[in-house]
Design a protein around this motif. Structure first.
Motif, short mmCIF file in Angstrom:
data_model
loop_
_atom_site.label_atom_id
_atom_site.label_comp_id
_atom_site.label_asym_id
_atom_site.label_seq_id
_atom_site.Cartn_x
_atom_site.Cartn_y
_atom_site.Cartn_z
N ALA A 122 0.82 -1.22 0.00
CA ALA A 122 0.00 0.00 0.00
C ALA A 122 0.85 1.27 0.00
CB ALA A 122 -0.93 0.00 1.21
N THR A 123 2.15 1.12 0.27
CA THR A 123 3.03 2.29 0.31
C THR A 123 4.08 2.19 -0.80
OG1 THR A 123 4.39 1.21 2.05
CG2 THR A 123 2.62 2.70 2.78
N LEU A 124 5.24 1.63 -0.48
CA LEU A 124 6.33 1.58 -1.47
C LEU A 124 5.97 0.72 -2.68
CD1 LEU A 124 9.23 2.45 -2.13
CD2 LEU A 124 10.01 0.35 -1.01
N GLY A 125 5.28 -0.39 -2.44
CA GLY A 125 4.94 -1.29 -3.55
C GLY A 125 4.09 -0.57 -4.60
N ASN A 126 3.09 0.16 -4.13
CA ASN A 126 2.25 0.91 -5.09
C ASN A 126 3.04 2.06 -5.72
OD1 ASN A 126 0.03 -0.75 -4.86
ND2 ASN A 126 -1.15 0.66 -3.57
N ALA A 127 3.95 2.65 -4.95
CA ALA A 127 4.80 3.71 -5.54
C ALA A 127 5.66 3.14 -6.67
CB ALA A 127 5.69 4.33 -4.46
N GLU A 128 6.20 1.94 -6.46
CA GLU A 128 6.99 1.30 -7.53
C GLU A 128 6.11 1.03 -8.74
OE1 GLU A 128 8.67 -2.15 -5.65
OE2 GLU A 128 10.23 -1.00 -4.63
N ALA A 129 4.88 0.59 -8.49
CA ALA A 129 3.98 0.24 -9.60
C ALA A 129 3.68 1.45 -10.48
CB ALA A 129 2.69 -0.35 -9.05
N ILE A 130 3.65 2.64 -9.88
CA ILE A 130 3.35 3.82 -10.69
C ILE A 130 4.62 4.62 -11.00
CG2 ILE A 130 0.98 3.93 -9.82
CD1 ILE A 130 1.78 6.33 -8.08
N GLY A 131 5.77 4.02 -10.73
CA GLY A 131 7.04 4.63 -11.14
C GLY A 131 7.46 5.83 -10.32
N MET A 132 7.05 5.88 -9.05
CA MET A 132 7.35 7.05 -8.22
C MET A 132 8.08 6.70 -6.93
SD MET A 132 3.91 9.35 -8.66
CE MET A 132 3.26 9.74 -10.30
N ALA A 133 8.70 5.54 -6.87
CA ALA A 133 9.31 5.10 -5.61
C ALA A 133 10.50 5.95 -5.20
CB ALA A 133 9.74 3.63 -5.74
N ASP A 134 11.01 6.76 -6.11
CA ASP A 134 12.11 7.66 -5.74
C ASP A 134 11.58 8.93 -5.07
OD1 ASP A 134 10.85 8.44 -8.10
OD2 ASP A 134 12.64 9.43 -8.88
N ARG A 135 10.25 9.10 -5.05
CA ARG A 135 9.66 10.33 -4.52
C ARG A 135 8.69 10.10 -3.37
NH1 ARG A 135 7.72 12.08 -10.29
NH2 ARG A 135 8.31 9.93 -10.65
N ILE A 136 7.88 9.05 -3.46
CA ILE A 136 6.84 8.81 -2.44
C ILE A 136 6.83 7.33 -2.05
CG2 ILE A 136 5.35 10.73 -3.13
CD1 ILE A 136 3.67 8.74 -4.75
N GLY A 137 6.05 7.03 -1.01
CA GLY A 137 5.94 5.64 -0.56
C GLY A 137 7.04 5.25 0.42
N THR A 138 7.81 6.23 0.88
CA THR A 138 8.97 5.98 1.72
C THR A 138 9.14 7.16 2.68
OG1 THR A 138 11.39 5.86 1.68
CG2 THR A 138 10.35 6.98 -0.16
N LEU A 139 9.93 6.96 3.71
CA LEU A 139 10.31 8.10 4.58
C LEU A 139 11.80 8.41 4.44
CD1 LEU A 139 8.33 7.24 7.89
CD2 LEU A 139 7.61 8.69 5.98
N ASP A 140 12.42 7.93 3.39
CA ASP A 140 13.84 8.22 3.18
C ASP A 140 14.07 9.73 3.08
OD1 ASP A 140 14.58 5.58 3.18
OD2 ASP A 140 14.62 5.39 0.98
N ALA A 141 15.18 10.18 3.65
CA ALA A 141 15.54 11.59 3.51
C ALA A 141 15.69 11.94 2.02
CB ALA A 141 16.84 11.87 4.25
N GLY A 142 15.22 13.11 1.67
CA GLY A 142 15.32 13.57 0.28
C GLY A 142 14.06 13.31 -0.52
N THR A 143 13.15 12.49 0.02
CA THR A 143 11.90 12.23 -0.71
C THR A 143 10.82 13.20 -0.25
OG1 THR A 143 11.16 10.57 0.90
CG2 THR A 143 12.50 9.80 -0.95
N GLU A 144 9.69 13.12 -0.90
CA GLU A 144 8.60 14.07 -0.63
C GLU A 144 7.88 13.69 0.66
OE1 GLU A 144 8.03 14.87 -5.41
OE2 GLU A 144 6.44 13.85 -4.32
N ALA A 145 7.54 14.72 1.43
CA ALA A 145 7.05 14.49 2.80
C ALA A 145 5.54 14.27 2.84
CB ALA A 145 7.45 15.67 3.69
N ASP A 146 5.11 13.13 2.27
CA ASP A 146 3.71 12.70 2.34
C ASP A 146 3.66 11.53 3.31
OD1 ASP A 146 3.23 14.51 0.31
OD2 ASP A 146 2.98 12.99 -1.25
N PHE A 147 3.04 11.72 4.45
CA PHE A 147 2.98 10.62 5.41
C PHE A 147 1.71 10.72 6.25
CE2 PHE A 147 4.45 13.41 8.78
CZ PHE A 147 5.33 14.27 8.14
N ILE A 148 1.41 9.61 6.93
CA ILE A 148 0.16 9.53 7.70
C ILE A 148 0.47 8.99 9.09
CG2 ILE A 148 -1.34 9.26 5.71
CD1 ILE A 148 -1.31 6.22 6.17
N VAL A 149 -0.47 9.20 9.98
CA VAL A 149 -0.35 8.72 11.35
C VAL A 149 -1.48 7.74 11.60
CG1 VAL A 149 -0.25 9.39 13.77
CG2 VAL A 149 0.63 10.95 12.00
#
Ligand SMILES: [Zn+2]
Length: 439
Positions: free
Chosen positions: A363-390
């Motif tokens: 639901a997070t990184l896997g779907n980001a990979e599927a839409i070709g955006m794993a370098d930007r979203i679906g992760t909390l790695d530094a340098g990526t876009e700050a979209d996150f939930i609690v």
């Protein structure tokens, strides 16, 4: 807490941070994720500038205000790679199967989106619903009207959401008010790409609804768009229902099968998101794998419309990329948590397991990979876009009761997945700014 400084807008968040690095190979694949029990995120200008143990928070931020989300989990925002913008008021329509559902409800409702004011109003409510359910990015079908996609893109732009949409192309087997032509579908999509693709955090997807509602000429036009715009995702539906498959095969008698209809028009590529993929032959799975197309699992929709059981093990075993999605409004929940829950049941009915670590990766990184955006979203790695939930695993009395006996992260995730819904989403951040919060 956001504060303006010389370094740009800063948001600092404290909580239990969890994110994935690759698909968990098994329940004990600890290399597949990072969990920081007392973690900190520093967001600057929409991106994650720093992540780590709270005790290591850089000295220049130690006196700053911060949002304390402990003991809740902070995860990358959910990504919904298959949802229909004009179907928020089609959910829970009493229909037996796909084609009845389309003709009786959906093709009526989608006509309302020809009114730009209505579309703009619904775009606001659509984005509100996404964020309330913890979904920070989606790939959405619009209606046939170019204005529906424009309304959603404009609304996402005001919120700085990362979002993909396109107007659906459909020039037959639908009411006249809901059809375009091969040329107008091409022209409108071309204009949307020119105006919006790459603007802010937005993308435009080439969106032939499905083979049943497009003539050969329109499929050719969609294929031309795919060739001219290899940067764009392609979204459509494939092999959802037996009646649909028979109808498609009758319309395209020269094609080897349903998948071949898309492939012969250049619409089966590594940018293709193919919703459903329930009844594929071995040949079709092979072509999906070879082209890099993505099979999108939509469990609540597949159960609701009685379409069938998506065989994730067979898809994955065949080397096909995969994703999971709500498919609102054939789907019955906006929540990726409920979607994972129903996905678990669909797989369990086939004797397969769906481990919660794998489900939350999907639901997070896997779907980001599927839409070709794993370098930007679906992760909390530094340098990526700050979209996150609690996420609060004790959000309801039933969840709190169950949590009293939970000892491991995987158990907690499974409680969230099985009992959770939007009530478990206590906050959503988009580009480092809180955009949804419950008391
Ligand atoms: Zn769909």
């Amino acid at each position: 807490m956001a504060s303006g400084t010389q370094g740009g807008t800063i948001t600092i968040v404290r909580g239990r941070l969890l994110w994935f690095h690759h698909e968990p190979l098994g329940a004990d694949d600890e290399a597949s994720f990072t969990l920081i029990e007392d973690g900190g995120l520093v967001c600057r200008n929409g991106c994650i500038a720093w992540v780590g143990d709270w005790s290591d928070l850089p000295a220049d931020h130690r006196d700053a205000d911060y949002a304390d989300h402990r003991p809740h989990l902070v995860l990358p925002g959910f990504i919904d790679p298959h949802i229909h913008f004009p179907q928020g008021q089609v959910v829970a329509s009493y229909a037996g199967s796909l084609l009845e559902w389309l003709n009786t409800y959906t093709f009526i409702e989608e006509q309302r989106y020809g009114d730009p004011r209505f579309a703009a109003t619904m775009a606001k409510r659509f984005c509100d619903m996404l964020l309330a359910h913890g979904t920070t990015t989606c790939v959405a079908f619009g209606s046939v009207h170019k204005g529906s996609a424009t309304a959603l893109l404009a609304e996402a732009a005001t919120r700085n959401m990362r979002l993909v949409t396109g107007k659906v192309m459909m020039d037959r087997n639908a009411p006249e008010a809901l059809t375009d032509t091969a040329q107008s579908g091409y022209d409108d999509t071309k204009a949307l790409i020119a105006d919006w693709h790459g603007e802010a955090r937005l993308e435009v997807a080439i969106s032939p609804r499905f083979a049943l509602t497009s003539t050969d000429a329109q499929m050719e036009a969609a294929g031309a768009l795919a060739r001219e715009h290899p940067e764009c995702l392609i979204q459509t539906h494939l092999s959802e229902n037996h009646g649909e498959i028979e109808a498609v095969e009758a319309l395209f008698p020269d094609a080897a099968d349903y998948t071949d209809v898309y492939e012969r028009f250049g619409l089966l590529t590594d940018k293709s998101l193919m919703g459903h993929c329930i009844h594929l032959s071995a040949r079709e799975i092979g072509r999906m794998a070879e082209t890099g197309a993505v099979a999108v699992f939509c469990p609540t929709s597949n159960l609701f419309l009685g379409s069938g059981l998506f065989d994730l093990d067979r898809i994955k075993g065949g080397g096909v990329r995969h994703a999971i999605a709500t498919d609102i409004g054939g789907g019955t929940s906006w929540s990726l948590l409920k979607t994972l829950d129903e996905g678990y049941k669909v797989l369990n009915l086939q004797g397969h397991r769906y481990h919660p670590m794998r489900a939350f990766w999907q639901a997070t990184l896997g779907n980001a990979e599927a839409i070709g955006m794993a370098d930007r979203i679906g992760t909390l790695d530094a340098g990526t876009e700050a979209d996150f939930i609690v996420l609060d695993a004790r959000a309801t009395e039933a969840m709190a009761l169950r949590m009293e006996t939970v000892e491991t992260l995987a158990e907690e995730l499974f409680v969230l997945q099985t009992l959770g819904d939007d009530r478990a989403v206590t906050a959503a951040y988009v580009a480092g700014r809180i955009t949804h919060a419950t008391a």
